[in-house]
Scaffold this active site. Structure first.
Site, PDB file in Angstrom:
ATOM      1  N   GLU A   1      -6.295 -20.738   4.694  1.00 37.85           N
ATOM      2  CA  GLU A   1      -5.005 -21.291   4.260  1.00 37.85           C
ATOM      3  C   GLU A   1      -3.823 -20.614   4.935  1.00 37.85           C
ATOM      4  O   GLU A   1      -2.675 -20.818   4.536  1.00 37.85           O
ATOM      5  CB  GLU A   1      -4.882 -21.293   2.731  1.00 37.85           C
ATOM      6  CG  GLU A   1      -5.209 -19.993   2.067  1.00 37.85           C
ATOM      7  CD  GLU A   1      -5.221 -20.079   0.542  1.00 37.85           C
ATOM      8  OE1 GLU A   1      -4.838 -21.100  -0.028  1.00 37.85           O
ATOM      9  OE2 GLU A   1      -5.621 -19.077  -0.072  1.00 37.85           O
TER      10      GLU A   1
ATOM     11  N   ARG B   1       6.470 -24.339  -0.497  1.00 39.18           N
ATOM     12  CA  ARG B   1       5.949 -25.448  -1.320  1.00 39.18           C
ATOM     13  C   ARG B   1       6.578 -25.491  -2.707  1.00 39.18           C
ATOM     14  O   ARG B   1       6.467 -26.487  -3.429  1.00 39.18           O
ATOM     15  CB  ARG B   1       4.414 -25.387  -1.414  1.00 39.18           C
ATOM     16  CG  ARG B   1       3.869 -24.207  -2.184  1.00 39.18           C
ATOM     17  CD  ARG B   1       2.370 -24.062  -1.987  1.00 39.18           C
ATOM     18  NE  ARG B   1       1.578 -24.727  -3.014  1.00 39.18           N
ATOM     19  CZ  ARG B   1       0.304 -24.428  -3.276  1.00 39.18           C
ATOM     20  NH1 ARG B   1      -0.345 -23.531  -2.577  1.00 39.18           N
ATOM     21  NH2 ARG B   1      -0.340 -25.054  -4.218  1.00 39.18           N
TER      22      ARG B   1
ATOM     23  N   CYS C   1     -10.410 -28.022   0.218  1.00 43.10           N
ATOM     24  CA  CYS C   1     -10.202 -28.044  -1.233  1.00 43.10           C
ATOM     25  C   CYS C   1      -8.725 -28.194  -1.598  1.00 43.10           C
ATOM     26  O   CYS C   1      -8.373 -28.198  -2.769  1.00 43.10           O
ATOM     27  CB  CYS C   1     -10.796 -26.806  -1.897  1.00 43.10           C
ATOM     28  SG  CYS C   1     -10.000 -25.299  -1.377  1.00 43.10           S
TER      29      CYS C   1
ATOM     30  N   ARG D   1     -10.110 -22.363  -9.908  1.00 42.35           N
ATOM     31  CA  ARG D   1      -8.911 -21.521  -9.732  1.00 42.35           C
ATOM     32  C   ARG D   1      -8.911 -20.486 -10.860  1.00 42.35           C
ATOM     33  O   ARG D   1      -8.291 -20.698 -11.901  1.00 42.35           O
ATOM     34  CB  ARG D   1      -7.638 -22.373  -9.785  1.00 42.35           C
ATOM     35  CG  ARG D   1      -7.407 -23.228  -8.543  1.00 42.35           C
ATOM     36  CD  ARG D   1      -6.079 -23.963  -8.635  1.00 42.35           C
ATOM     37  NE  ARG D   1      -5.628 -24.498  -7.372  1.00 42.35           N
ATOM     38  CZ  ARG D   1      -5.815 -25.751  -6.963  1.00 42.35           C
ATOM     39  NH1 ARG D   1      -6.456 -26.602  -7.723  1.00 42.35           N
ATOM     40  NH2 ARG D   1      -5.340 -26.144  -5.792  1.00 42.35           N
TER      41      ARG D   1
ATOM     42  N   HIS E   1       2.076 -25.298  -7.989  1.00 47.08           N
ATOM     43  CA  HIS E   1       0.889 -25.165  -8.832  1.00 47.08           C
ATOM     44  C   HIS E   1       1.094 -25.870 -10.167  1.00 47.08           C
ATOM     45  O   HIS E   1       0.145 -26.335 -10.779  1.00 47.08           O
ATOM     46  CB  HIS E   1       0.540 -23.688  -9.033  1.00 47.08           C
ATOM     47  CG  HIS E   1      -0.059 -23.097  -7.808  1.00 47.08           C
ATOM     48  ND1 HIS E   1       0.640 -22.279  -6.962  1.00 47.08           N
ATOM     49  CD2 HIS E   1      -1.277 -23.264  -7.251  1.00 47.08           C
ATOM     50  CE1 HIS E   1      -0.134 -21.955  -5.954  1.00 47.08           C
ATOM     51  NE2 HIS E   1      -1.305 -22.535  -6.098  1.00 47.08           N
TER      52      HIS E   1
ATOM     53  N   ASN F   1      -2.967 -26.922   0.942  1.00 46.63           N
ATOM     54  CA  ASN F   1      -1.665 -26.787   0.278  1.00 46.63           C
ATOM     55  C   ASN F   1      -0.889 -25.619   0.881  1.00 46.63           C
ATOM     56  O   ASN F   1       0.276 -25.759   1.267  1.00 46.63           O
ATOM     57  CB  ASN F   1      -1.835 -26.551  -1.224  1.00 46.63           C
ATOM     58  CG  ASN F   1      -2.712 -27.596  -1.874  1.00 46.63           C
ATOM     59  OD1 ASN F   1      -2.860 -28.689  -1.347  1.00 46.63           O
ATOM     60  ND2 ASN F   1      -3.305 -27.271  -3.001  1.00 46.63           N
ATOM     61  N   ASP F   2      -1.561 -24.479   0.943  1.00 48.16           N
ATOM     62  CA  ASP F   2      -0.895 -23.322   1.545  1.00 48.16           C
ATOM     63  C   ASP F   2      -0.874 -23.420   3.064  1.00 48.16           C
ATOM     64  O   ASP F   2       0.090 -22.980   3.694  1.00 48.16           O
ATOM     65  CB  ASP F   2      -1.569 -22.016   1.095  1.00 48.16           C
ATOM     66  CG  ASP F   2      -1.054 -21.580  -0.258  1.00 48.16           C
ATOM     67  OD1 ASP F   2       0.171 -21.687  -0.479  1.00 48.16           O
ATOM     68  OD2 ASP F   2      -1.854 -21.167  -1.106  1.00 48.16           O
TER      69      ASP F   2
HETATM   70  C1  PEP Z   1      -4.568 -24.528  -1.217  1.00 47.09           C
HETATM   71  O1  PEP Z   1      -3.710 -23.701  -0.896  1.00 47.09           O
HETATM   72  O2  PEP Z   1      -4.786 -25.587  -0.604  1.00 47.09           O
HETATM   73  C2  PEP Z   1      -5.404 -24.286  -2.408  1.00 47.09           C
HETATM   74  C3  PEP Z   1      -6.418 -25.063  -2.707  1.00 47.09           C
HETATM   75  O3  PEP Z   1      -5.040 -23.260  -3.223  1.00 47.09           O
HETATM   76  P1  PEP Z   1      -3.813 -23.323  -4.258  1.00 47.09           P
HETATM   77  O4  PEP Z   1      -3.287 -24.722  -4.271  1.00 47.09           O
HETATM   78  O5  PEP Z   1      -4.357 -22.892  -5.558  1.00 47.09           O
HETATM   79  O6  PEP Z   1      -2.861 -22.353  -3.672  1.00 47.09           O
HETATM   80 MG    MG Z   2      -3.697 -21.739  -1.807  1.00 43.35          MG
END
Ligand code: PEP
Ligand code: MG
Length: 533
Positions: A425, A459, A496, A291, A186, A448-449
């Site tokens: 996710e 990650r 996203c 967020r 993040h 991402n998750d």
């Molecule tokens: C994700 O996990 O792709 C996401 C958009 O949320 P974050 O990156 O804030 O965990």
């Molecule tokens: Mg996420």
């Protein structure tokens, strides 16, 4: 000149002077015998700060005009303010302590009282106090930098948290270099949202403080003490980059229609309320992911409903009638706020985080939901929930939401129609996406998750960057399956996560039939060019 190779976190070129980032709490309290000498140290630091500020004001006036320069003139006035100076001297003499400690204590007190004042003017002065404090401390601690303004600072640190990077928002540095951050963390996302060129994986040396540096994210190189020729070369490259950005201007205002004739909603991901300006500047068709946890990360205690409402309303009104998707807090793992008092966990990514916190701290959740609902009166607001794995979670969320609405009805407080969406996710959410689709109005895939949980790759762990592959066939199949299940149920689905702006996959996403893409503000025009070409 020393050339060091790292890993690029956020693109761009930056030149400037190194500023080794020291945590604020690194200021030690020391008992001093020679108080006269300590007072002298403080007076000298104050005079040096005054001279520096005169130079900064002069330079700022030349580059940006006198309105900007006035900021530094105001800071100079604080350095002559008797109440402020006496308070510092009183701590030094009264407690027989070091000047650094006295400065940090008094600046914190002044900062707190100014930031609580109603008037915008005085709240803005609070930032000046923070700035003065940083300057005095860097002089006293001998971490003084050749930096004349924040815009020419390259922050270097072992590791930074997302909220530390957010803390740079008021004085955005030209670049960031760290030793041990993950490219997918993040922290990385915040740096990208703020559009700060960043490289990680460089062994930072304290003695570099104040030295000139170039951050070249294209090659992943950090150049310490570059020669004149090299600097000129990079300055020219920066101009070329600006030219390229200008080329994209022609996509402003263009409808994002793909080669199949389908309209794609191209939204922006934002963290802080202030990012909304960047979303508008880059022609976002809405906010696909706010967020919301970043507001909580910057606070010292649970934000009040009024504070949340104020911020959401501001974003919603700024976006006029464009859609704003507010994701409820995704606190936990690498996003820690002390007042949540989260216990240390062996496996934080799989731990007590996001919706799991909201469903157990119901009052905190309800406060946020009330603020979101109230803000919905001012535009087009939808709400989205992170880290969903089961149908019961959504049913519980909907029950809480119904109760919140009932409370607002009783209080005769207005709210608009808010659609409910979830983030996809976790692999569990993908696999039962047919069931989840029957419960909500929309899906947004958080790649991402989803990558982290599908590939079992943390990650946050920089050592695993090479294993973290969002383009992995397993992730792509998960996206495809989610899109199909969403469409079978007649709901919309977007992406996203960071993958949404991966131009090598744009065609694939169009083939899958994705409805929305939500990307960093600075990526919007590039993605629109790719979709419409
Ligand atoms: C994700 O996990 O792709 C996401 C958009 O949320 P974050 O990156 O804030 O965990
Ligand atoms: Mg996420």
């Amino acid at each position: 000149m020393q050339v060091l190779k790292g890993k690029t976190v956020c693109g761009g070129i930056a030149t400037g002077y190194i500023r080794i980032y020291e945590k604020e709490n690194a200021i030690e309290k020391r008992i001093i015998c020679d108080i006269d000498n300590e007072i002298l140290r403080f007076h000298k630091a104050k005079e040096t700060a005054f001279i520096q500020l005169t130079e900064v004001a002069r330079q700022t006036e030349c580059e940006y005009g006198n309105i900007q320069a006035e900021i530094f003139e105001a800071q100079k006035m604080l350095l002559t303010d008797e109440a402020f100076l006496d308070a510092i001297l009183e701590v030094i003499t009264g407690q027989k302590v070091n000047a650094e400690y006295a400065v940090s204590v008094i600046c914190e007190q002044f900062y707190d009282s100014f930031s609580k004042l109603e008037e915008e003017y005085f709240r803005a002065r609070a930032i000046d106090i923070k700035d003065i404090s940083d300057r005095l401390l860097s002089i006293l601690c001998n971490t003084e930098i050749k930096m004349l303004s924040a815009a020419s600072a390259i922050i270097m640190a072992y590791q930074l948290t997302p909220s530390q990077v957010m803390g740079f928002a008021e004085k955005k540095p030209a670049g960031i270099v760290t030793e041990n951050d993950s490219v997918h963390s993040h922290t990385a996302i915040v740096a990208k949202t703020m559009n700060i060129p960043m490289i990680t994986g460089i062994k930072i040396k304290k003695e570099w403080n104040g030295k000139q540096v170039v951050v070249d994210t294209e090659s992943g190189n950090v150049l310490i003490e570059p020669d004149k020729q090299t600097i000129t070369k990079y300055q020219n490259n920066m101009q070329c980059e600006q030219e390229k950005r200008k080329q994209l201007e022609k996509y402003r205002g263009v409808e994002t229609i793909n080669k199949y004739g389908k309209k794609i909603n191209l939204y922006a991901n934002i963290g802080d309320t202030s990012d909304v300006e960047s979303a508008i500047r880059n022609d976002a068709e809405g906010i696909g992911l706010l967020r919301s946890e970043f507001l909580y990360l910057q606070a010292k205690d649970y934000p009040k409903e009024e504070t949340l409402f104020f911020h959401y309303k501001k974003v919603v009104e700024s976006m006029k009638q464009k859609r704003v998707v507010i994701r409820t807090i995704d606190i936990g793992a690498d996003k820690q706020a002390d007042y949540f008092e989260l216990e240390q966990e062996t496996n934080p990514a799989m731990g007590y985080r996001a919706i799991r916190i909201c469903l157990t701290k119901e009052e905190v959740f309800k406060t946020q939901l009330r603020a979101i609902l109230r803000a919905s009166v001012y535009g087009n607001v939808d709400v989205m929930f992170p880290m969903i794995t089961s149908v019961w979670e959504i049913r519980k969320i909907k029950e809480i939401l119904r109760n919140v609405k009932k409370e607002l009805d009783v209080e005769k407080v207005a709210y608009g129609h808010v659609k409910i969406g979830i983030m996809i996710e976790t692999p569990a959410a993908v696999i039962i996406s047919d069931l989840l689709a029957g419960e909500v109005d929309f899906f947004s895939i958080g790649t991402n998750d989803l990558t982290q949980y599908t590939l079992a790759v943390d990650r946050q762990n920089p050592k695993l960057d090479a294993f973290y592959d969002s383009r992995h066939e397993a992730v792509l199949r998960m996206i495809h399956m989610t899109v199909e299940n969403a469409h079978k149920a007649g709901i919309t689905v977007g992406i996203c996560g960071e993958l949404a702006s991966d131009l090598t996959l744009t065609d694939t996403f169009m083939e899958f039939g994705i409805d929305d893409l939500s990307v960093l503000p600075t990526e919007i025009l590039k993605v629109r060019e790719k979709i419409t070409k």
